[in-house]
Design an enzyme around this catalytic site. Structure first.
Site, short mmCIF file in Angstrom:
data_model
loop_
_atom_site.label_atom_id
_atom_site.label_comp_id
_atom_site.label_asym_id
_atom_site.label_seq_id
_atom_site.Cartn_x
_atom_site.Cartn_y
_atom_site.Cartn_z
N VAL A 40 0.88 -1.18 0.00
CA VAL A 40 0.00 0.00 0.00
C VAL A 40 0.91 1.22 0.00
CG1 VAL A 40 -1.84 1.24 1.20
CG2 VAL A 40 -1.77 -1.26 1.29
N CYS A 50 4.76 -2.61 2.90
CA CYS A 50 4.99 -3.79 2.07
C CYS A 50 3.88 -4.83 2.25
CB CYS A 50 6.33 -4.43 2.43
SG CYS A 50 7.77 -3.53 1.84
N GLU A 52 4.21 -7.99 2.84
CA GLU A 52 4.48 -8.88 3.97
C GLU A 52 3.99 -8.25 5.27
OE1 GLU A 52 6.51 -7.90 1.61
OE2 GLU A 52 8.02 -9.40 1.10
N CYS A 83 12.22 -7.30 1.26
CA CYS A 83 13.16 -6.25 1.68
C CYS A 83 13.70 -6.57 3.08
CB CYS A 83 12.47 -4.89 1.66
SG CYS A 83 11.36 -4.58 3.06
N CYS A 86 11.21 -6.38 5.97
CA CYS A 86 10.23 -7.48 5.98
C CYS A 86 10.87 -8.78 6.46
CB CYS A 86 9.61 -7.66 4.59
SG CYS A 86 8.40 -6.36 4.24
N1 THU Z 1 7.57 -4.34 -1.79
C1 THU Z 1 6.86 -5.23 -1.04
O1 THU Z 1 5.64 -5.10 -0.88
N2 THU Z 1 7.53 -6.26 -0.49
C2 THU Z 1 8.87 -6.48 -0.62
O2 THU Z 1 9.41 -7.35 0.03
C3 THU Z 1 9.64 -5.69 -1.59
C4 THU Z 1 9.00 -4.40 -1.99
C5 THU Z 1 6.85 -3.20 -2.38
C6 THU Z 1 7.15 -1.88 -1.71
C7 THU Z 1 6.80 -0.91 -2.81
O3 THU Z 1 5.41 -0.61 -2.75
C8 THU Z 1 7.09 -1.67 -4.09
O4 THU Z 1 7.21 -3.02 -3.73
C9 THU Z 1 8.35 -1.22 -4.79
O5 THU Z 1 9.43 -1.23 -3.94
#
Ligand code: THU
Length: 131
Positions: A40, A50, A52, A83, A86
């Site tokens: 979001v 993220c 997760e 990331c 997370c």
């Molecule tokens: N993102 C995630 O939702 N999870 C991850 O582990 C890596 C990155 C999202 C964050 C952001 O909204 C988009 O991916 C680009 O970085």
């Protein structure tokens, strides 16, 4: 696979107008229940969350604090690595040997574990001082 299907389904509802990169995640609690989440984003970029984090928040809000399985999916060239933040969030509620399945929409998968994703994790044992 139900967990990956849940991650794929929730990914479609991701709010990612800035990166255009939609991510879906699903975790299975110790009860067997599945909790899902999507990224979001926010116009104030650091405020975005993220996928997760969303899945973990739903699990905790539903009354569970142990996760036994994780799946993450995105439309990326290879299975998307969670990331750093997370990884620490997953480590809070899972174990080193908890399976994590990373996947792409195209069908590529990488099976790993929380321990492989975050070796040398900071955990509660480090909170006790020596004084
Ligand atoms: N993102 C995630 O939702 N999870 C991850 O582990 C890596 C990155 C999202 C964050 C952001 O909204 C988009 O991916 C680009 O970085």
């Amino acid at each position: 696979m139900a967990l990956l299907d849940a991650a794929r389904e929730v990914r479609e509802r991701a709010y990612a107008p800035y990166s255009g990169f939609k991510v879906g995640a699903a975790v299975r609690g110790a009860s067997g229940r599945i909790y899902h989440g999507c990224n979001v984003e926010n116009v104030a970029y650091p405020e975005g969350t993220c996928a997760e984090a969303g899945a973990i928040a739903l699990m905790v809000a539903s009354g569970e604090t142990d996760l036994i399985e994780v799946a993450v999916i995105a439309d990326s060239s290879g299975p998307v690595p969670p990331c750093g933040g997370c990884r620490q969030k997953l480590a809070e509620f899972g174990r080193a040997d908890t399976p994590v399945l990373l996947a792409t929409l195209g069908g590529a998968t990488l099976a790993t574990t929380i321990g492989e994703l975050l070796p040398g994790r900071f955990d509660i044992s480090h909170l006790s001082g020596t004084e």
